[in-house]
Design an enzyme around this catalytic site. Structure first.
Site, mmCIF file in Angstrom:
data_model
loop_
_atom_site.group_PDB
_atom_site.id
_atom_site.type_symbol
_atom_site.label_atom_id
_atom_site.label_comp_id
_atom_site.label_asym_id
_atom_site.label_seq_id
_atom_site.Cartn_x
_atom_site.Cartn_y
_atom_site.Cartn_z
ATOM 1 N N TYR A 11 -30.093 7.726 18.771
ATOM 2 C CA TYR A 11 -30.394 8.834 19.794
ATOM 3 C C TYR A 11 -29.170 9.905 19.910
ATOM 4 O O TYR A 11 -28.263 9.343 20.282
ATOM 5 C CB TYR A 11 -30.770 8.352 20.722
ATOM 6 C CG TYR A 11 -31.657 9.397 22.057
ATOM 7 C CD1 TYR A 11 -32.955 9.645 21.878
ATOM 8 C CD2 TYR A 11 -30.911 10.232 22.612
ATOM 9 C CE1 TYR A 11 -33.541 10.881 22.744
ATOM 10 C CE2 TYR A 11 -31.264 11.344 23.478
ATOM 11 C CZ TYR A 11 -32.660 11.501 23.295
ATOM 12 O OH TYR A 11 -33.225 12.887 23.975
ATOM 13 N N GLN A 42 -40.159 10.240 24.428
ATOM 14 C CA GLN A 42 -41.076 10.440 23.379
ATOM 15 C C GLN A 42 -40.511 10.052 21.757
ATOM 16 O O GLN A 42 -41.018 9.754 21.066
ATOM 17 C CB GLN A 42 -41.835 11.904 23.197
ATOM 18 C CG GLN A 42 -40.965 12.957 23.007
ATOM 19 C CD GLN A 42 -40.425 13.574 24.262
ATOM 20 O OE1 GLN A 42 -40.138 13.044 25.177
ATOM 21 N NE2 GLN A 42 -40.051 14.850 24.204
ATOM 22 N N ASN A 63 -30.174 10.511 28.712
ATOM 23 C CA ASN A 63 -30.544 10.949 30.295
ATOM 24 C C ASN A 63 -31.181 9.657 30.553
ATOM 25 O O ASN A 63 -31.456 8.807 30.022
ATOM 26 C CB ASN A 63 -31.078 11.968 30.426
ATOM 27 C CG ASN A 63 -32.642 12.199 29.843
ATOM 28 O OD1 ASN A 63 -33.124 11.335 29.346
ATOM 29 N ND2 ASN A 63 -32.918 13.618 29.712
ATOM 30 N N SER A 106 -18.694 7.206 32.896
ATOM 31 C CA SER A 106 -17.573 6.688 32.595
ATOM 32 C C SER A 106 -16.357 6.349 33.364
ATOM 33 O O SER A 106 -16.432 6.754 34.598
ATOM 34 C CB SER A 106 -16.915 7.897 31.428
ATOM 35 O OG SER A 106 -16.120 7.417 30.406
ATOM 36 N N HIS A 119 -15.770 14.662 32.456
ATOM 37 C CA HIS A 119 -16.995 13.896 32.107
ATOM 38 C C HIS A 119 -18.350 14.531 32.496
ATOM 39 O O HIS A 119 -19.233 14.838 32.426
ATOM 40 C CB HIS A 119 -16.950 12.605 31.694
ATOM 41 C CG HIS A 119 -16.405 12.290 30.172
ATOM 42 N ND1 HIS A 119 -17.061 12.478 29.176
ATOM 43 C CD2 HIS A 119 -15.318 11.594 29.676
ATOM 44 C CE1 HIS A 119 -16.367 12.415 28.046
ATOM 45 N NE2 HIS A 119 -15.437 11.652 28.705
ATOM 46 N N ASP A 170 -11.190 8.397 22.051
ATOM 47 C CA ASP A 170 -12.510 9.025 21.866
ATOM 48 C C ASP A 170 -12.856 9.454 20.618
ATOM 49 O O ASP A 170 -13.825 9.908 20.229
ATOM 50 C CB ASP A 170 -12.582 10.067 22.775
ATOM 51 C CG ASP A 170 -12.760 9.522 24.322
ATOM 52 O OD1 ASP A 170 -13.000 8.436 24.501
ATOM 53 O OD2 ASP A 170 -12.478 10.295 25.373
ATOM 54 N N GLU A 218 -38.181 -36.433 25.260
ATOM 55 C CA GLU A 218 -38.480 -35.121 25.855
ATOM 56 C C GLU A 218 -40.193 -34.930 25.649
ATOM 57 O O GLU A 218 -40.632 -34.064 25.877
ATOM 58 C CB GLU A 218 -38.103 -33.806 24.840
ATOM 59 C CG GLU A 218 -36.470 -33.735 25.239
ATOM 60 C CD GLU A 218 -35.498 -32.667 24.473
ATOM 61 O OE1 GLU A 218 -36.420 -31.870 23.908
ATOM 62 O OE2 GLU A 218 -34.511 -32.519 25.108
#
Lengths: 433, 433
Positions: A130, A191, A214, A237, A262, A362, A416
């Site tokens: 994503y 979606q 998000n 972050s 950020h 990064d 058992e």
């Protein structure tokens, strides 16, 4: 503006605990909406994707098609400025080389009684990546998520990226091309996660979904977990810098603000035993905030979540504070960095010495920038090759080694109450038992 | 009673897909109840634990105390029958020895430009082990969950086990003693998970919670995930046996039923190219069902979820069927087992050859019996030492290596609009930029 906490003050522990426990991300109540979106994609497939994309991204997928063709990715790559191309190439090569060292070894051996044991690692069949749309759409994230999958040997890598009003970041498409991704769809949100997990007429399902998003994307990943694998749900972050009196306050301020820019919910913390450095860094923060392009965001992050922790003995006090904070990023900007290392247990990544600003990690350091946030470094690791593989254990007994293990197996099965388990050994060793 | 599917029949793919996609576990709607129980434990600590335990387990913890003393564990161990003691000891030693081989290596190296990279593995600070009460309370599960944690070096291992009406399985306490667990609490359910995640006056929080449990426990683990780490949420157990004409139908039937006796929702599937073996195994299943102690459970599992898949070419067809099913346990009861191995990608554990009944792996094989269920073997692995450790990445640059990485870092930071990131490099290399 700067919050100072001194470890000699009587309420230090209490205020430090508040800093550690403070939730920075806003809870979003999108569970029900996400649930119904996932159901719609499962029921109506492409048609639901087209509707949601029309509604949220103001895009007509029925016209454009769902897929972004490999030729479009290649064109984006060809269209990049030469220095950006070179920088992405450097990043790709360094990430690839570093992650190659993470490829795990298989194991197979016979033990003292002749039982053969072992395990075998295999890549996942497919992974969905994503990528957020808009301003948080980072080509570096495409590389950090895709390259370890390639190194692991995942044969099918699918990328989804929303293109609101048709807008798309060419550097993201170029990074996908560079990483060898050939299957890309212009969809986003819950979606897109549903389509990757359950499949539609156009999109074949994947077995794991990774990448940032998000609150809607995060909730969708939570809901499809189990049907597919997911990576960690990333929070805001964080950086903690441990600095001695010799550290440069201007450098430190820049590092603290690189994190703060950020997100207003990001957190930057300085730990030092030098009151002079503490003061000078706080001043440098204010000076740099005044001129930095994302100064408004960084200023809010620093005011709301930033802190300077002043301790008496750096070597003795800093590791315990760091272990409690369990930060995503830790900078050790002190001469005694290497000596401090063994005492530090909880951190996603450690940047050692005065010349290792976190920002290099990064992009082009080579290690992964997808790291555990919100104290998850206490129990989890940054993204790596192992996240794109799974281990199958192997056991092989001979008639003889089974005979040697039969008695304890049958005793335990009986204890058992699992007589069927006992029987599966008995029929092989005693005839009919 | 036996479901036969033949790969030559026109509707085979459709019926096989139904088998693969079929959900076997019942969804339980306990989200809201669990949410309020967790909130109660967070607010009222021990008092809430005492109330819930009174209500659900009919136990007065205010009288007994929350903890089970180490002396009680030792007494349970001392009180075991000698053969059970010996069997647990064998299991412990074999599990410990096998898992020692999983301890990961640290890495640290300098690359071509003099940048130092690496990673370091450290054990989790603490782990909570959930053990169910009543009949599903298995000493073998205590060992399988605790031993890898011990091998990883986790310094604090906490066990919780409900003791309804005061009842507790002495073999479970004995296994805890054997595994070196010294901190045990007589609590269960969602309240125990909440106590482990958030802590109470008596119980210090842990950083990860592992172990099987009912729907309430599973939902509680889901809800505290993020605050602490969790292991996989286990579904009903499964076995797929791939057998050739030479396999023994009585042995196979016993293996299929050893799985089926766990739970009515368990699934046992035989894949073979021998119609005679298929028939004989189905008959043997019926014969064994009639006499096995847990025959009612096993019969329902076999009737509802069991199947015999008859194929034309075992070597060609079986691996694809197995990869789609992605079973927790796979038995390769065929002469060509080793040759088939490379084609199999998705399985939690593989038991190779005619003399390796899965039950040995449940107890004393040495490999872990906590394995991915419900097709999770497509994207995850069985429990191991890595689940009790986390990896911290390391990066260390010198003035010189930073200078070499400065340009691409600054170019990428600029391309992503993160000028603070750019600045943290610029101040170190260009003075004030």
């Amino acid at each position: 503006m700067t919050l100072f906490l001194r470890s000699t003050e009587p309420d230090f522990q209490q205020r430090f605990d508040a800093l550690v426990q403070g939730r920075r991300d806003q809870p979003h109540d999108v569970q029900d909406a996400v649930r119904s979106m996932i159901a719609a994609v499962r029921e109506r497939g492409d048609a639901a994707l087209i509707e949601f994309t029309e509604r949220f991204d103001h895009m007509n997928l029925a016209e454009t098609g769902l897929a972004i063709a490999p030729e479009e990715l290649e064109a984006a790559w060809n269209g990049l400025a030469p220095d950006l191309k070179a920088a992405l190439q450097t990043a790709y090569e360094r990430i690839e080389k570093h992650h190659r060292r993470q490829i795990p070894a298989d194991d197979r051996y016979a033990d003292a009684i002749g039982a053969e044991l072992g395990h075998r690692w295999t890549p996942l069949d497919s992974v969905g990546l994503y990528v957020p749309g808009g301003k948080a759409s980072y080509p570096s994230s495409v590389l950090m998520n895709a390259v370890p999958a390639k190194v692991a040997g995942v044969p099918r890598l699918v990328m989804v990226v929303p293109t609101p009003k048709g807008e798309v970041n060419p550097a993201v498409l170029a990074a996908a091309h560079l990483a060898g991704i050939r299957e890309v769809y212009r969809i986003g949100g819950a979606q897109a996660v549903a389509a990757l997990a359950y499949g539609t007429e156009t999109i074949k399902p994947v077995v794991k979904i990774v990448g940032p998003g998000n609150a809607w994307v995060a909730e969708a990943k939570r809901q499809v977990f189990g049907v597919v694998g997911i990576d960690m749900i990333a929070g805001p972050s964080e950086v903690v810098a441990v600095a001695d009196a010799k550290a440069d306050p201007v450098w430190l301020a820049a590092d603290l603000l690189a994190q703060a820019e950020h997100d207003e919910a990001a957190q930057s913390i300085l730990i030092t035993d030098s009151p002079a450095l503490a003061e000078a860094t706080a001043k440098a923060v204010d000076a740099q905030l005044a001129v930095m392009p994302r100064g408004v965001i960084a200023a809010k992050s620093w005011a709301d979540h930033g802190a300077v922790l002043l301790v008496s003995d750096l070597a003795k006090e800093a590791p315990a504070l760091v272990n409690a904070l369990a930060p995503e990023h830790l900078e050790l900007a002190c001469d005694e960095a290497e000596a401090m290392l063994p005492a530090i247990r909880n951190a996603g990544a450690i940047f050692i010495g005065h010349f290792t600003p976190e920002a290099v990690g990064d992009y082009v350091g080579g290690s992964n920038h997808v790291l555990p946030t919100s104290r998850a470094a206490r129990f989890s690791s940054g993204l790596g090759v192992l996240d794109y593989m799974k281990r199958t254990s192997l056991l092989k007994l001979s008639r003889e080694s089974l005979a040697l293990l039969a008695a304890p197996t049958m005793t335990l099965a009986e204890a058992e109450g699992l007589f069927g388990h006992r029987q599966s050994v008995a029929v092989r060793t005693n005839g009919s038992d």
